[in-house]
Design a protein around this motif. Structure first.
Motif, short mmCIF file in Angstrom:
data_model
loop_
_atom_site.label_atom_id
_atom_site.label_comp_id
_atom_site.label_asym_id
_atom_site.label_seq_id
_atom_site.Cartn_x
_atom_site.Cartn_y
_atom_site.Cartn_z
N LEU A 15 -9.65 13.84 3.03
CA LEU A 15 -8.50 13.23 3.12
C LEU A 15 -8.36 11.89 2.34
O LEU A 15 -7.53 11.85 1.74
N PHE A 16 -9.41 11.32 2.41
CA PHE A 16 -9.62 10.00 1.65
C PHE A 16 -9.24 10.10 0.19
O PHE A 16 -8.55 9.39 -0.32
N GLU A 17 -9.98 11.27 -0.45
CA GLU A 17 -9.83 11.46 -1.81
C GLU A 17 -8.28 11.96 -1.92
O GLU A 17 -7.54 11.72 -2.82
N GLU A 18 -7.79 13.18 -1.15
CA GLU A 18 -6.72 13.95 -1.29
C GLU A 18 -5.28 12.72 -1.17
O GLU A 18 -4.63 13.09 -1.73
N LEU A 19 -5.44 11.96 -0.30
CA LEU A 19 -4.47 10.89 -0.08
C LEU A 19 -4.47 9.84 -0.91
O LEU A 19 -3.77 8.71 -0.86
N GLY A 20 -5.59 9.70 -1.84
CA GLY A 20 -5.77 8.50 -2.71
C GLY A 20 -6.31 7.32 -1.94
O GLY A 20 -5.79 6.30 -2.38
N PHE A 21 -7.10 7.49 -0.93
CA PHE A 21 -7.46 6.38 -0.07
C PHE A 21 -9.15 6.05 -0.42
O PHE A 21 -9.69 5.35 0.20
N GLU A 22 -9.45 6.39 -1.63
CA GLU A 22 -10.65 6.36 -1.86
C GLU A 22 -11.33 4.71 -1.88
O GLU A 22 -12.54 4.50 -1.47
N HIS A 23 -10.45 3.86 -2.06
CA HIS A 23 -10.76 2.50 -2.40
C HIS A 23 -10.38 1.45 -1.03
O HIS A 23 -10.42 0.31 -1.36
N ILE A 24 -9.81 2.17 0.00
CA ILE A 24 -9.56 1.22 0.99
C ILE A 24 -10.96 0.83 1.59
O ILE A 24 -11.89 1.31 1.60
N THR A 25 -10.79 -0.47 2.38
CA THR A 25 -11.90 -0.92 3.11
C THR A 25 -12.03 -0.12 4.11
O THR A 25 -11.71 0.77 4.67
N ALA A 26 -13.42 -0.66 4.64
CA ALA A 26 -14.16 0.05 5.70
C ALA A 26 -13.08 0.09 7.00
O ALA A 26 -13.03 0.89 7.67
N GLU A 27 -12.44 -1.40 7.27
CA GLU A 27 -11.88 -1.36 8.45
C GLU A 27 -10.52 -0.51 8.23
O GLU A 27 -10.14 0.05 9.36
N GLN A 28 -9.95 -0.19 7.30
CA GLN A 28 -8.98 0.66 6.95
C GLN A 28 -9.34 2.16 7.31
O GLN A 28 -8.33 2.73 7.81
N ARG A 29 -10.34 2.31 6.85
CA ARG A 29 -10.89 3.75 7.19
C ARG A 29 -10.99 3.81 8.36
O ARG A 29 -10.74 5.06 9.03
#
Length: 106
Positions: A15-29
């Motif tokens: 989901l992180f890749e598919e939604l374009g969230f690869e670069h969010i912070t650890a806290e955001q993850r």
């Protein structure tokens, strides 16, 4: 008739890749995963309750009242009360992942 959801495809999707969230912070993850799991737990429980008999629902209520922190006992009970527990969980996870991906791409 609606096409069958390719469950395995969505279970394997990152989901992180598919939604374009690869670069969010650890806290955001962590926040995203907590939110995701909260929704999944609710969706799965709704489906499981729909599958259970009234006596199973009563037994689950007693179990969760008497042992609210015993996740193993609850999971064991749910697997016994709803033999297709795993399939239901996988369907709900796949459906929610698809829903998130579709929303993001809309």
């Amino acid at each position: 008739m609606a096409a069958k959801l390719p469950i395995q495809k969505y279970l394997q999707v990152n989901l992180f890749e598919e939604l374009g969230f690869e670069h969010i912070t650890a806290e955001q993850r962590v926040a995203f995963l907590e939110s995701f799991l909260d929704v999944i737990q609710k969706k799965v429980m709704i489906r499981l309750l729909a599958e259970m008999s009234e006596s199973d629902k009563d037994e689950l209520e007693t179990l969760t009242t008497n042992h609210p922190d015993d996740e193993v006992a609850v999971a064991t009970f749910l697997q016994r009360a709803v033999p297709n527990f795993q399939a239901i969980a996988e369907e709900e996870i796949a459906q929610y992942k698809k829903q998130l991906i579709d929303r993001m791409k809309a």
